[in-house]
Scaffold this motif. Sequence first.
Motif, PDB file in Angstrom:
ATOM      1  N   THR A 218       0.829  -1.204   0.000  1.00  0.00           N
ATOM      2  CA  THR A 218       0.000   0.000   0.000  1.00  0.00           C
ATOM      3  C   THR A 218       0.869   1.263   0.000  1.00  0.00           C
ATOM      4  OG1 THR A 218      -0.055   0.095   2.417  1.00  0.00           O
ATOM      5  CG2 THR A 218      -1.826  -1.139   1.324  1.00  0.00           C
ATOM      6  N   SER A 241      -0.899   0.788  -9.209  1.00  0.00           N
ATOM      7  CA  SER A 241      -2.120   1.618  -9.117  1.00  0.00           C
ATOM      8  C   SER A 241      -2.903   1.315  -7.845  1.00  0.00           C
ATOM      9  CB  SER A 241      -3.059   1.362 -10.288  1.00  0.00           C
ATOM     10  OG  SER A 241      -2.343   1.260 -11.457  1.00  0.00           O
ATOM     11  N   ARG A 244      -1.649   2.817  -1.977  1.00  0.00           N
ATOM     12  CA  ARG A 244      -2.247   4.015  -1.369  1.00  0.00           C
ATOM     13  C   ARG A 244      -1.363   5.232  -1.595  1.00  0.00           C
ATOM     14  NH1 ARG A 244      -1.784   6.723   3.249  1.00  0.00           N
ATOM     15  NH2 ARG A 244      -0.221   5.384   4.242  1.00  0.00           N
ATOM     16  N   LEU A 245      -0.032   5.067  -1.450  1.00  0.00           N
ATOM     17  CA  LEU A 245       0.882   6.215  -1.501  1.00  0.00           C
ATOM     18  C   LEU A 245       2.254   5.787  -2.019  1.00  0.00           C
ATOM     19  CD1 LEU A 245       0.314   9.133  -0.399  1.00  0.00           C
ATOM     20  CD2 LEU A 245       1.647   8.489   1.620  1.00  0.00           C
ATOM     21  N   GLU A 262       2.642   9.408 -12.556  1.00  0.00           N
ATOM     22  CA  GLU A 262       1.221   9.725 -12.381  1.00  0.00           C
ATOM     23  C   GLU A 262       0.391   9.102 -13.516  1.00  0.00           C
ATOM     24  OE1 GLU A 262       0.334  13.843 -11.642  1.00  0.00           O
ATOM     25  OE2 GLU A 262      -1.786  13.389 -11.266  1.00  0.00           O
ATOM     26  N   THR A 265       0.470   5.121 -12.933  1.00  0.00           N
ATOM     27  CA  THR A 265      -0.061   4.525 -11.691  1.00  0.00           C
ATOM     28  C   THR A 265      -1.300   5.255 -11.181  1.00  0.00           C
ATOM     29  OG1 THR A 265       1.176   5.970 -10.192  1.00  0.00           O
ATOM     30  CG2 THR A 265       2.307   3.979 -10.960  1.00  0.00           C
ATOM     31  N   HIS A 267      -1.024   7.790  -9.418  1.00  0.00           N
ATOM     32  CA  HIS A 267      -0.602   8.427  -8.168  1.00  0.00           C
ATOM     33  C   HIS A 267       0.364   9.569  -8.428  1.00  0.00           C
ATOM     34  CE1 HIS A 267      -2.343   5.485  -5.493  1.00  0.00           C
ATOM     35  NE2 HIS A 267      -1.823   4.518  -6.238  1.00  0.00           N
ATOM     36  N   ARG A 268       0.097  10.692  -7.792  1.00  0.00           N
ATOM     37  CA  ARG A 268       1.073  11.779  -7.785  1.00  0.00           C
ATOM     38  C   ARG A 268       1.983  11.499  -6.583  1.00  0.00           C
ATOM     39  NH1 ARG A 268      -1.294  17.712  -8.629  1.00  0.00           N
ATOM     40  NH2 ARG A 268      -1.942  16.685 -10.548  1.00  0.00           N
ATOM     41  N   PRO A 269       3.288  11.249  -6.814  1.00  0.00           N
ATOM     42  CA  PRO A 269       4.123  10.846  -5.677  1.00  0.00           C
ATOM     43  C   PRO A 269       4.229  11.934  -4.610  1.00  0.00           C
ATOM     44  CG  PRO A 269       5.453  11.229  -7.639  1.00  0.00           C
ATOM     45  CD  PRO A 269       4.033  11.311  -8.072  1.00  0.00           C
ATOM     46  N   ALA A 286      -0.151  13.235   2.653  1.00  0.00           N
ATOM     47  CA  ALA A 286      -1.015  12.304   1.913  1.00  0.00           C
ATOM     48  C   ALA A 286      -2.323  12.976   1.533  1.00  0.00           C
ATOM     49  CB  ALA A 286      -1.292  11.075   2.773  1.00  0.00           C
ATOM     50  N   THR A 289      -4.239  17.214  -1.840  1.00  0.00           N
ATOM     51  CA  THR A 289      -4.641  16.731  -3.158  1.00  0.00           C
ATOM     52  C   THR A 289      -4.007  17.570  -4.265  1.00  0.00           C
ATOM     53  OG1 THR A 289      -6.603  18.022  -2.779  1.00  0.00           O
ATOM     54  CG2 THR A 289      -6.815  15.625  -2.525  1.00  0.00           C
TER      55      THR A 289
END
Length: 468
Positions: A218, A241, A244-245, A262, A265, A267-269, A286, A289
């Motif tokens: 996660t 994907s 969570r982080l 991004e 996945t 996700h924006r690291p 976290a 946004t």
Amino acid sequence: MRLLPSLTGSSADEAGALRIADRALSRGQLAEAASALAAQIDGAPAVAVHATPTAETVVAVVGGLLAGVPVVPVPPDSGPAERDHILRDSGAALLLTAERTRDVWADCGVPVVSVDPEARGAATFPDAQPEAAALILYTSGTTGAPKGVPITGRAIAADLDALVEAWQWTADDTLVHGLPLFHVHGLVLGILGALRTGSRLVHTGRPTAEAYAAAGGTLYFGVPTVWSRVCADPASAKRLSSARLLVSGSAALPLPVAADLETLTGHRPVERYGMTETLITLSARADDTDRTAGSVGRPLAGVSTRLVGEDGAPLPADGVTVGELHVQGPVVFSGYLGRPGATAAAFTADGWFRTGDMAVVEPSGAHRIVGRASTDLIKSGGYRIGAGEVENALLGHPAVREAAVLGLPDDDLGQRITAFVVADGVTEDELIGFVASALAAHKRPRAVVFRDALPRNAMGKVRKDRLA
Ligand code: MCA
Ligand code: AMP
């Protein structure tokens, strides 16, 4: 102070909660093996650990913490000169390693203790003194041999608790990474973080894209080189994907890598910033946004920062002015081991630690790291390497008369260690191998450029700006 409460908590016996390379341990097994080892090393002034990415290293580190003995992780591929320096400088009285690697240490000059993850001990120890050194990590300066950075249990606890809050890190997470266990990133965040929060842990042995994808975590940690290699393997990247982080740190994450990550996945690291001397001091959250690529976020709980100009005067947080970043807080160390001169130079008269990093602060409080004050500190693959240490190693070769080392831009490693030498009768590969055998292999030049002479100023100092 109890640094690792999860080792005695209710989740203590979840089978395989901790996977380190090819070995799985429950927290209970880790606690028992570490207790057995702690009884063996109790009373030592410090212990060195052959810091391979293995269960033995984790048992050794936790054993030292239980016994209240400072742990000195030694990079597993250090050459003899670097090892001797770390052992001597730290005052380590024992060397802890896996039984299968005892021979490597036969001539190291201190007694060797084998670490057994199957050992069962039940001895209990008093809680460690929060202000005592829990770890002594070795880190490079611009010149000379690496310096010892004592890190207290209190600093580690404060940093991990601040990161728990910033990243909403809980016991329900499965942390995945494959980073080395002799630096803050892999060891403090990547091992002690999982043990303090009680999250499951998968250490992948090496930080490859396939291994990250297969681990099903996660929460993922990586240096920018790792994230760039993950993006180069889109099929593996897409499997992240479900995480969570994704967290990046230890060096600047290039904007194209952040963008690719991004896209692949979703996700924006989260980017965070720190140093061996200060642990992690800045991070995106976290729940931010709107976090932007290139920003390492705001100070963690308890940390203060300021920007100063060359004259030491404070600079505004206006999003454009560049200054040197200073930090203060409970996570900052109090001085290099046995080096009062270097310690005095590292702090201002009013008690701020000079990071040597150049930064810009937005009015929102978000920080961007824009470079380093000195070109003699190189970041390659997330490792900090002093140009002077590599130059000294090169000058130890009989064929080398002059040497100057630079970090040149590199898409994969961030910076590529490049040596400019005046030498006769020696090849590039010989010099690379020579440095790799004297120091840890990650300090070896990736390229050697032969010159008839090095450009120097009137004082005789090499003009590195003219070399690149
Ligand atoms: C290659 N090798 C050699 C030679 N050439 N060995 C001897 N002589 C040579 N001439 C070997 C290496 O030893 C290694 O062996 C293997 O070949 C691959 O080496 P290399 O190419 O150097 O590795 P890489 O694949 O380029 O490594 C990329 C990496 C690595 C995996 C991203 O750079 C890495 O792990 N970086 C993480 C650094 C880190 O954790 N920094 C945190 C600092 P073998 O296979 O045996 O290894 S803490 C910090 O910065 C702060 C607090 C923060 O903010 O986090
Ligand atoms: P080390 O002491 O090996 O941990 O290296 C610390 C150095 O890594 C800092 O002084 C920075 O130059 C660099 N660093 C760490 N994290 C970041 C980041 N997120 N962005 C840019 N540089 C970073």
